[in-house]
Design a protein around this motif. Structure first.
Motif, PDB file in Angstrom:
ATOM      1  N   ARG A 266       0.711  -1.227   0.062  1.00  8.53           N
ATOM      2  CA  ARG A 266      -0.034   0.015  -0.076  1.00  8.53           C
ATOM      3  C   ARG A 266       1.007   1.312  -0.128  1.00  8.53           C
ATOM      4  O   ARG A 266       1.964   1.262   0.646  1.00  8.53           O
ATOM      5  CB  ARG A 266      -0.978  -0.052   1.150  1.00  8.53           C
ATOM      6  CG  ARG A 266      -1.870  -1.231   1.150  1.00  8.53           C
ATOM      7  CD  ARG A 266      -3.089  -1.117   0.363  1.00  8.53           C
ATOM      8  NE  ARG A 266      -3.690   0.391   0.358  1.00  8.53           N
ATOM      9  CZ  ARG A 266      -4.856   0.479   1.174  1.00  8.53           C
ATOM     10  NH1 ARG A 266      -4.982  -0.639   2.181  1.00  8.53           N
ATOM     11  NH2 ARG A 266      -5.371   1.546   1.166  1.00  8.53           N
ATOM     12  N   LYS A 267       0.127   2.400  -0.522  1.00 11.69           N
ATOM     13  CA  LYS A 267       0.926   3.724  -0.500  1.00 11.69           C
ATOM     14  C   LYS A 267       1.100   3.918   0.956  1.00 11.69           C
ATOM     15  O   LYS A 267       0.366   3.784   1.738  1.00 11.69           O
ATOM     16  CB  LYS A 267       0.229   4.577  -1.317  1.00 11.69           C
ATOM     17  CG  LYS A 267       0.837   6.044  -1.679  1.00 11.69           C
ATOM     18  CD  LYS A 267       0.157   6.906  -2.422  1.00 11.69           C
ATOM     19  CE  LYS A 267       0.985   8.308  -2.523  1.00 11.69           C
ATOM     20  NZ  LYS A 267       0.092   9.107  -3.371  1.00 11.69           N
ATOM     21  N   ASN A 268       2.442   4.617   1.150  1.00 13.48           N
ATOM     22  CA  ASN A 268       2.774   5.136   2.623  1.00 13.48           C
ATOM     23  C   ASN A 268       1.759   5.809   3.228  1.00 13.48           C
ATOM     24  O   ASN A 268       1.575   5.532   4.509  1.00 13.48           O
ATOM     25  CB  ASN A 268       4.184   5.899   2.380  1.00 13.48           C
ATOM     26  CG  ASN A 268       3.954   7.121   1.702  1.00 13.48           C
ATOM     27  OD1 ASN A 268       4.024   7.314   0.613  1.00 13.48           O
ATOM     28  ND2 ASN A 268       3.919   8.213   2.419  1.00 13.48           N
ATOM     29  N   ASP A 269       0.974   6.746   2.530  1.00 11.33           N
ATOM     30  CA  ASP A 269       0.032   7.428   3.356  1.00 11.33           C
ATOM     31  C   ASP A 269      -1.301   6.791   3.401  1.00 11.33           C
ATOM     32  O   ASP A 269      -2.457   7.218   3.662  1.00 11.33           O
ATOM     33  CB  ASP A 269      -0.260   9.008   2.845  1.00 11.33           C
ATOM     34  CG  ASP A 269      -0.601   8.819   1.130  1.00 11.33           C
ATOM     35  OD1 ASP A 269      -0.790   7.680   0.679  1.00 11.33           O
ATOM     36  OD2 ASP A 269      -0.649  10.036   0.779  1.00 11.33           O
ATOM     37  N   ALA A 270      -1.592   5.616   3.326  1.00 10.90           N
ATOM     38  CA  ALA A 270      -2.706   4.827   3.367  1.00 10.90           C
ATOM     39  C   ALA A 270      -2.589   3.657   4.523  1.00 10.90           C
ATOM     40  O   ALA A 270      -1.419   3.186   4.701  1.00 10.90           O
ATOM     41  CB  ALA A 270      -2.933   3.999   2.255  1.00 10.90           C
ATOM     42  N   ALA A 271      -3.551   3.573   5.334  1.00  7.24           N
ATOM     43  CA  ALA A 271      -3.401   2.650   6.315  1.00  7.24           C
ATOM     44  C   ALA A 271      -3.396   1.224   5.797  1.00  7.24           C
ATOM     45  O   ALA A 271      -3.730   1.042   4.844  1.00  7.24           O
ATOM     46  CB  ALA A 271      -4.630   2.707   7.166  1.00  7.24           C
ATOM     47  N   LEU A 272      -2.561   0.179   6.567  1.00  6.40           N
ATOM     48  CA  LEU A 272      -2.380  -0.865   6.164  1.00  6.40           C
ATOM     49  C   LEU A 272      -2.797  -1.973   7.251  1.00  6.40           C
ATOM     50  O   LEU A 272      -2.527  -1.785   8.378  1.00  6.40           O
ATOM     51  CB  LEU A 272      -0.782  -1.006   5.915  1.00  6.40           C
ATOM     52  CG  LEU A 272      -0.300  -2.484   5.466  1.00  6.40           C
ATOM     53  CD1 LEU A 272      -0.660  -2.702   4.114  1.00  6.40           C
ATOM     54  CD2 LEU A 272       1.352  -2.515   5.676  1.00  6.40           C
ATOM     55  N   ASP A 273      -3.523  -2.951   6.842  1.00  8.99           N
ATOM     56  CA  ASP A 273      -3.599  -3.919   7.457  1.00  8.99           C
ATOM     57  C   ASP A 273      -2.837  -5.203   7.352  1.00  8.99           C
ATOM     58  O   ASP A 273      -2.767  -5.673   6.085  1.00  8.99           O
ATOM     59  CB  ASP A 273      -5.447  -4.562   7.437  1.00  8.99           C
ATOM     60  CG  ASP A 273      -6.298  -3.395   7.708  1.00  8.99           C
ATOM     61  OD1 ASP A 273      -5.954  -2.475   8.408  1.00  8.99           O
ATOM     62  OD2 ASP A 273      -7.530  -3.711   7.328  1.00  8.99           O
ATOM     63  N   PHE A 274      -2.186  -5.539   8.441  1.00 10.24           N
ATOM     64  CA  PHE A 274      -1.243  -6.882   8.199  1.00 10.24           C
ATOM     65  C   PHE A 274      -1.748  -7.936   8.777  1.00 10.24           C
ATOM     66  O   PHE A 274      -1.991  -8.118  10.222  1.00 10.24           O
ATOM     67  CB  PHE A 274      -0.002  -6.371   8.963  1.00 10.24           C
ATOM     68  CG  PHE A 274       0.996  -7.293   8.614  1.00 10.24           C
ATOM     69  CD1 PHE A 274       2.307  -6.973   7.722  1.00 10.24           C
ATOM     70  CD2 PHE A 274       1.363  -8.581   8.970  1.00 10.24           C
ATOM     71  CE1 PHE A 274       3.207  -7.709   7.568  1.00 10.24           C
ATOM     72  CE2 PHE A 274       2.435  -9.451   8.699  1.00 10.24           C
ATOM     73  CZ  PHE A 274       3.377  -9.126   7.779  1.00 10.24           C
ATOM     74  N   ASP A 275      -2.185  -8.794   8.046  1.00  6.69           N
ATOM     75  CA  ASP A 275      -2.801 -10.116   8.387  1.00  6.69           C
ATOM     76  C   ASP A 275      -1.782 -11.305   8.424  1.00  6.69           C
ATOM     77  O   ASP A 275      -1.421 -11.809   7.543  1.00  6.69           O
ATOM     78  CB  ASP A 275      -4.243 -10.545   7.578  1.00  6.69           C
ATOM     79  CG  ASP A 275      -4.877 -11.855   8.210  1.00  6.69           C
ATOM     80  OD1 ASP A 275      -4.330 -12.875   8.694  1.00  6.69           O
ATOM     81  OD2 ASP A 275      -6.115 -11.550   8.428  1.00  6.69           O
ATOM     82  N   PHE A 276      -1.638 -11.898   9.472  1.00  9.66           N
ATOM     83  CA  PHE A 276      -0.562 -12.766   9.829  1.00  9.66           C
ATOM     84  C   PHE A 276      -0.813 -14.091   8.921  1.00  9.66           C
ATOM     85  O   PHE A 276       0.160 -14.827   8.203  1.00  9.66           O
ATOM     86  CB  PHE A 276      -0.204 -13.374  11.286  1.00  9.66           C
ATOM     87  CG  PHE A 276       0.454 -12.250  11.926  1.00  9.66           C
ATOM     88  CD1 PHE A 276       1.796 -12.017  11.773  1.00  9.66           C
ATOM     89  CD2 PHE A 276       0.016 -11.474  12.950  1.00  9.66           C
ATOM     90  CE1 PHE A 276       2.608 -11.141  12.493  1.00  9.66           C
ATOM     91  CE2 PHE A 276       0.571 -10.514  13.569  1.00  9.66           C
ATOM     92  CZ  PHE A 276       2.046 -10.450  13.371  1.00  9.66           C
ATOM     93  N   ALA A 277      -2.226 -14.449   8.939  1.00 15.36           N
ATOM     94  CA  ALA A 277      -2.448 -15.634   8.098  1.00 15.36           C
ATOM     95  C   ALA A 277      -2.336 -15.508   6.827  1.00 15.36           C
ATOM     96  O   ALA A 277      -1.704 -16.306   6.047  1.00 15.36           O
ATOM     97  CB  ALA A 277      -3.844 -15.967   8.686  1.00 15.36           C
ATOM     98  N   LYS A 278      -2.799 -14.434   6.141  1.00 18.13           N
ATOM     99  CA  LYS A 278      -2.803 -13.930   4.850  1.00 18.13           C
ATOM    100  C   LYS A 278      -1.177 -14.050   4.402  1.00 18.13           C
ATOM    101  O   LYS A 278      -0.912 -14.291   3.163  1.00 18.13           O
ATOM    102  CB  LYS A 278      -3.516 -12.812   4.299  1.00 18.13           C
ATOM    103  CG  LYS A 278      -5.103 -13.144   4.280  1.00 18.13           C
ATOM    104  CD  LYS A 278      -5.534 -11.992   3.936  1.00 18.13           C
ATOM    105  CE  LYS A 278      -7.332 -12.134   3.617  1.00 18.13           C
ATOM    106  NZ  LYS A 278      -7.916 -10.975   3.055  1.00 18.13           N
ATOM    107  N   ALA A 279      -0.268 -13.371   5.196  1.00 19.23           N
ATOM    108  CA  ALA A 279       0.945 -13.294   5.014  1.00 19.23           C
ATOM    109  C   ALA A 279       1.582 -14.348   4.661  1.00 19.23           C
ATOM    110  O   ALA A 279       2.578 -14.524   3.865  1.00 19.23           O
ATOM    111  CB  ALA A 279       1.738 -12.269   5.922  1.00 19.23           C
ATOM    112  N   VAL A 280       1.203 -15.641   5.361  1.00 23.23           N
ATOM    113  CA  VAL A 280       2.112 -17.031   5.037  1.00 23.23           C
ATOM    114  C   VAL A 280       1.219 -17.811   4.128  1.00 23.23           C
ATOM    115  O   VAL A 280       1.506 -19.011   3.933  1.00 23.23           O
ATOM    116  CB  VAL A 280       2.389 -17.510   6.210  1.00 23.23           C
ATOM    117  CG1 VAL A 280       3.372 -16.742   6.862  1.00 23.23           C
ATOM    118  CG2 VAL A 280       1.250 -17.595   7.177  1.00 23.23           C
TER     119      VAL A 280
END
Length: 580
Positions: free
Chosen positions: A426-440
């Motif tokens: 995501r662009k730096n000025d947009a909030a980011l959701d980091f989902d551990f399950a989706k990341a792997v």
């Protein structure tokens, strides 16, 4: 090798030819002429705005210029058609031979394909992370660290001379609070019962620091008054925290070129020198500010102060740099720090700040503009918050830190490469959701897996071809007969590869490394699409019965892997040769 730049040069040559013939006037400014992919791929391979840009200064209708340009461009063997569209846009189609020549060029250049000299060696200072040395780095610092590091790599790839810098905030009151917190852990290490007062740092991460302080000084400070131990413990604690931060950065793969101490500005005349520079420009005066609307900032006082006339350089209000008691505001050392950067000869400055520094942007830009006489631009990138999710729920707690998720928590959960890639989706000025399950997760919905899988698939093809006796060295593949790459899907993948050098320059110019991650996902999608079509159309498979045909198709696949590897390198992610 940038095909879009090559065709733009052709457009400019055609304009010059029309000027020589008298069809266009001399002296036209062609700086705004662009060649880029059309919005709709059905309209052609490239589009130029040349006729639209030149119409007014040339005193001619856009379509008339476009038609004259189309006639000139159509004479080049690379251009199979030049069609005027709408009010005067010009859509171009290139012949298959032009596209078929690209994989060999990619393989010959290797990871230098896409590297640009756009920066022309300009010196750029990228300051990022700069977390207070009061504890381990949290997930917000992680995103800023990844963004700043990827931006620095992107700028270097685009031809800039980049310095990665960390500003150690070791000159403020928070470092005294750190010292007192470590002192409590030191007393604990001596068996004393302690109470962490509000405002101190109670996290377990300070326990080792307290124990090491005990090893260093014994019981010398156990019952000593604060004025005897504060300075010693402050220096000790700052060094201990910076060691921890360096370890965290190393875990993430971030290497700084320079660490700059805020403390080095105090008592050395460096703050005074910066303020005197502004004073000499008539920008320092004594005055009283009107109370700001809304919540009052900490440095506002309803009395006469020493002020910086920042409104003359684009700020909303003038800013205090010295309090009425003669002490510096927090803004003064920041002015001095940026003055130091300017005197070190940087051509551009980039600061990567947390989202809570939004109100700081205009004043800092005003200071740099004033100090440099407008010569050195400052770009401030604000990093929005990261929300962590695990098992479908927001993940908020780290026992070790006490109140937040640390960088180490995230990296140990999913690895540095996944952490870095996801932070750049995501662009730096947009909030980011980091989902551990989706990341792997191993699916198309996981962008880092999707890109890595594309690279691994190519590596698998290379291994199988090598086992079948096919020479898959880059040199051999570059010599393959690329005219065999004549299917629309193959040519479409080559067209995507042609975008890479242009994408690098666009992302570098806008200071937007997230565009690299997004584009890599698009390239991977095209590779996977071609692979899947091979299930139904055997002629599209990378391995064929004829070794020569295999080499041409593998050359295309290998070109994709080269570019993916280069792009991941910019993001700080190691490409994978096989998925496990």
């Amino acid at each position: 090798m940038n095909l879009f730049t090559d065709i733009r040069s052709l457009v400019l040559q055609s304009i010059a030819a029309l000027q020589a013939e008298g069809a266009l006037p001399e002296g036209l400014d062609t700086g705004a002429v662009t060649v880029e992919p059309p919005r709709d791929a059905l309209h052609g391979d490239m589009a130029t705005n040349a006729a639209m840009v030149l119409a007014k200064p040339a005193g001619k209708k856009p379509r008339d210029i476009a038609e004259a340009l189309a006639a000139k461009l159509g004479q080049d063997p690379r251009v199979t058609s030049a069609e005027v569209a709408g009010p005067g846009f010009l859509n171009l189609r290139l012949g298959s031979a032009t596209w078929q020549a690209l994989p060999a060029k990619v393989l010959s250049a290797g990871q230098d394909y896409g590297r640009s000299d756009m920066g022309q060696g300009q010196k750029v200072n990228v300051e990022y992370v700069s977390a207070n040395p009061t504890g381990p780095m949290h997930v917000g610092h992680t995103r800023g660290a990844v963004f700043g590091d990827a931006l620095a790599s992107l700028l270097a790839y685009a031809g800039y001379d980049v310095t990665r810098e960390y500003y150690i905030n070791d000159g403020g009151a928070q470092v005294d609070v750190l010292a007192r917190s470590v002192y409590l852990r030191y007393l604990e290490a001596h068996g004393r019962a302690v109470d962490f007062a509000p405002g101190t740092y109670p996290g377990d991460y300070l326990i080792p620091a307290g124990e090491r302080l005990k090893e260093k000084v014994g019981d010398r400070f156990v019952d000593a008054p604060e004025d005897e131990w504060l300075e010693v413990v402050r220096d000790f604690a700052t060094d201990a925290m910076m060691d921890m931060i360096r370890d965290d950065l190393d875990l993430l793969g971030v290497k700084m070129d320079h660490f700059f101490s805020e403390k080095s500005l105090y008592g050395t005349g460096r703050i005074e020198a910066a303020i005197e520079d502004l004073r000499g420009k008539g920008l320092i005066y004594r005055g009283t500010l009107e109370p700001p609307k809304g919540k009052l900032p900490e440095d506002w006082e309803p009395r006469e102060q020493t002020l910086f006339k920042s409104t003359e350089h684009g700020d909303d209000v003038d800013r205090p740099i010295m309090k009425s008691d003669g002490s510096w505001t927090y803004f003064a050392p920041d002015i001095a720090y940026h003055y130091d950067k300017i005197t070190r000869g940087y051509d551009q400055l980039i600061d990567v700040f947390g989202a809570d520094h939004g109100g700081y942007v205009k004043r800092m830009k005003a200071a740099v503009s004033a100090l440099s006489g407008g010569r050195v631009p400052l770009d401030i990138k604000l990093i929005q918050l990261v929300k962590l999710f695990k098992n479908g729920e927001e993940f908020k707690m780290s026992k070790r830190a006490g109140t937040f998720i640390t960088l180490r928590d995230v990296v140990e959960e999913v690895g540095p490469g996944v952490t870095r890639f996801v932070m750049l989706t995501r662009k730096n000025d947009a909030a980011l959701d980091f989902d551990f399950a989706k990341a792997v997760e191993q699916s198309r919905e996981n962008p880092v897996f999707y890109v890595q899988y594309a690279h691994a698939r190519v590596c698998s093809v290379l291994r199988k071809a090598k086992e079948a006796g096919v020479d898959v060295s880059d040199a051999a593949l570059a010599r393959a007969d690329m005219t065999k790459l004549d299917h629309d899907a193959e040519l479409g993948l080559i067209r995507k590869l042609a975008e890479w050098p242009r994408l690098v320059e666009i992302a570098a110019k806008g200071h937007e490394p997230h565009k690299v991650a997004i584009w890599l996902n698009e390239l991977a999608s095209d590779l996977h699409g071609l692979w899947n079509r091979g299930h139904d159309e055997p002629s599209l498979r990378f391995l064929q019965d004829d070794p020569a045909t295999s080499q041409s198709k593998i050359a295309l696949a290998r070109s994709v892997a080269v570019v993916i590897s280069a792009g991941l390198g910019i993001l700080g992610v190691a490409p994978m040769e096989e998925m496990r």
